[in-house]
Scaffold this active site. Structure first.
Site, PDB file in Angstrom:
ATOM      1  N   GLU A 128     -12.760   1.983   1.387  1.00 17.84           N
ATOM      2  CA  GLU A 128     -11.452   2.512   1.804  1.00 17.84           C
ATOM      3  C   GLU A 128     -11.619   3.777   2.653  1.00 17.84           C
ATOM      4  O   GLU A 128     -10.888   3.993   3.609  1.00 17.84           O
ATOM      5  CB  GLU A 128     -10.577   2.831   0.583  1.00 17.84           C
ATOM      6  CG  GLU A 128     -10.192   1.613  -0.236  1.00 17.84           C
ATOM      7  CD  GLU A 128      -9.325   0.624   0.520  1.00 17.84           C
ATOM      8  OE1 GLU A 128      -9.790   0.116   1.557  1.00 17.84           O
ATOM      9  OE2 GLU A 128      -8.209   0.347   0.072  1.00 17.84           O
ATOM     10  N   THR A 180      -4.203   1.835   8.903  1.00 18.17           N
ATOM     11  CA  THR A 180      -3.871   2.754   7.810  1.00 18.17           C
ATOM     12  C   THR A 180      -4.116   4.198   8.226  1.00 18.17           C
ATOM     13  O   THR A 180      -3.322   5.089   7.910  1.00 18.17           O
ATOM     14  CB  THR A 180      -4.694   2.400   6.554  1.00 18.17           C
ATOM     15  OG1 THR A 180      -4.370   1.058   6.191  1.00 18.17           O
ATOM     16  CG2 THR A 180      -4.369   3.310   5.395  1.00 18.17           C
TER      17      THR A 180
HETATM   18  N1  HSE Z   1      -1.714   4.259  -0.254  1.00 15.20           N
HETATM   19  C1  HSE Z   1      -2.282   3.853   0.990  1.00 15.20           C
HETATM   20  C2  HSE Z   1      -1.348   4.254   2.102  1.00 15.20           C
HETATM   21  C3  HSE Z   1      -2.476   2.363   0.976  1.00 15.20           C
HETATM   22  O1  HSE Z   1      -0.158   3.996   1.979  1.00 15.20           O
HETATM   23  O2  HSE Z   1      -1.813   4.834   3.089  1.00 15.20           O
HETATM   24  C4  HSE Z   1      -3.082   1.821   2.225  1.00 15.20           C
HETATM   25  O3  HSE Z   1      -3.271   0.441   2.064  1.00 15.20           O
END
Ligand code: HSE
Length: 306
Positions: A128, A180
């Site tokens: 991530e 993201t």
């Molecule tokens: N919590 C993260 C965001 C998840 O909203 O940026 C990304 O998949």
């Protein structure tokens, strides 16, 4: 030769009000992966999908997760990983988490579960970090644990599996890509106290609603006053989808992860099917390509299938 095949599920991070702290695993879609344990040290990655993801280990999210795994393993071993990605990258459905989490769960299975599930979440978060620039566990944890997960803290890791009543999930995935990292960049770094208070109330309400199977409380709590007003600008048709879905009986919903997918939760399957149709109608009018899914909560997480 020791090898394992797995399914790794899509996930919905945030669950509207729980930015970075809540996530849910889904029965559909799921990635397929095969991992072979090798005497030859190092990690070799192959994709059989058409997404052109990097095969270089340090640039691949599953590779980053496996590197962290091997770093703490006592012997020099290697892995050959084949990924068939079904969850489209950049969809907001936890595609990178499915790769990272799936890889480390598979590796652990081949090594007789040497590491704990919490260790696996820790390793997978390196994927991530590579994908979005920061470690977050709201896709990884539900992907590995199944069900709905609360990430009370990531440093140190404190994960809580929540029970949830039966829920149907309708998803529309507009065929645009939202990175993201970009979707995080545009967020305000400061929050007004009155918004924070609203958000706290909603998170506590949503968690309590899930634990008590109180659909009305779940519905009232599916509100995000901090992230959604900014990110929804990136998603054509968002307000319309949300408004019409609620009129059709949805409990509520919002952006899945960092988008562009939008999800709605319903108590009944017929309602979730009607919502799928109205989502299609809205996007047909907009003239944008999309995929839809109607699915349910996945309580198993990454599954060993052979
Ligand atoms: N919590 C993260 C965001 C998840 O909203 O940026 C990304 O998949």
């Amino acid at each position: 030769m020791k090898k394992v095949k797995i399914y790794s599920p899509a996930t919905i991070a945030n669950l509207v009000c729980g930015f970075d702290i809540l996530g849910m695993a889904l029965n559909h879609p799921q990635d397929e992966m095969e991992l072979i344990l090798s005497d030859e040290p190092g990690i070799r990655i192959k994709h059989t999908d058409g997404y052109n993801l990097p095969a270089a280990v340090e640039k691949n999210v599953a590779g980053a997760a496996l590197l962290a795994f091997l770093d703490e393993y006592e012997e020099k071993i290697g892995f050959d990983l084949t990924i068939n990605k079904i969850i489209k990258p950049g969809s907001g459905l936890g595609s990178s988490a499915a790769s990272s989490a799936g890889a480390v769960v598979a590796a652990n299975h081949l090594l007789n579960n040497f590491f704990s599930r919490e260790d696996l979440v820790r390793f997978a978060m390196n994927g991530e970090k590579l994908a979005s620039g920061v470690k977050h566990a709201d896709n990884i944890a539900p992907c590995i644990y199944g069900g709905v997960t609360l990430i009370r803290s990531i440093f140190p890791l404190d994960l809580v599996s929540l029970t949830a009543p039966p829920l149907y999930v309708t998803i529309i995935h507009p065929q645009i890509e939202v990175k993201t990292s970009d979707a995080r960049q545009i967020l305000r770094k400061e929050v007004q106290l009155r918004d924070a208070v609203k958000q706290w109330g909603n998170i506590a309400g949503l968690v309590t609603g899930l634990l008590k199977s109180d659909y009305d409380l779940i519905s009232r709590s599916l509100e995000d006053v901090i992230v959604e007003p900014i990110r929804s600008i990136l998603i054509p048709g968002f307000d319309q989808v949300k408004k019409q879905s609620k009129e059709a009986g949805a409990l509520g919903g919002g952006i899945s992860g960092s988008g562009p997918s939008v999800f709605m939760l319903s108590k009944e399957e017929t309602i979730s099917n009607n919502i799928e149709q109205l989502m299609k109608d809205i996007y047909n009018k907009i003239g944008m390509e999309y995929h839809t899914h109607v699915t349910t909560i996945n309580y198993e997480g990454v599954k060993i299938i052979g």
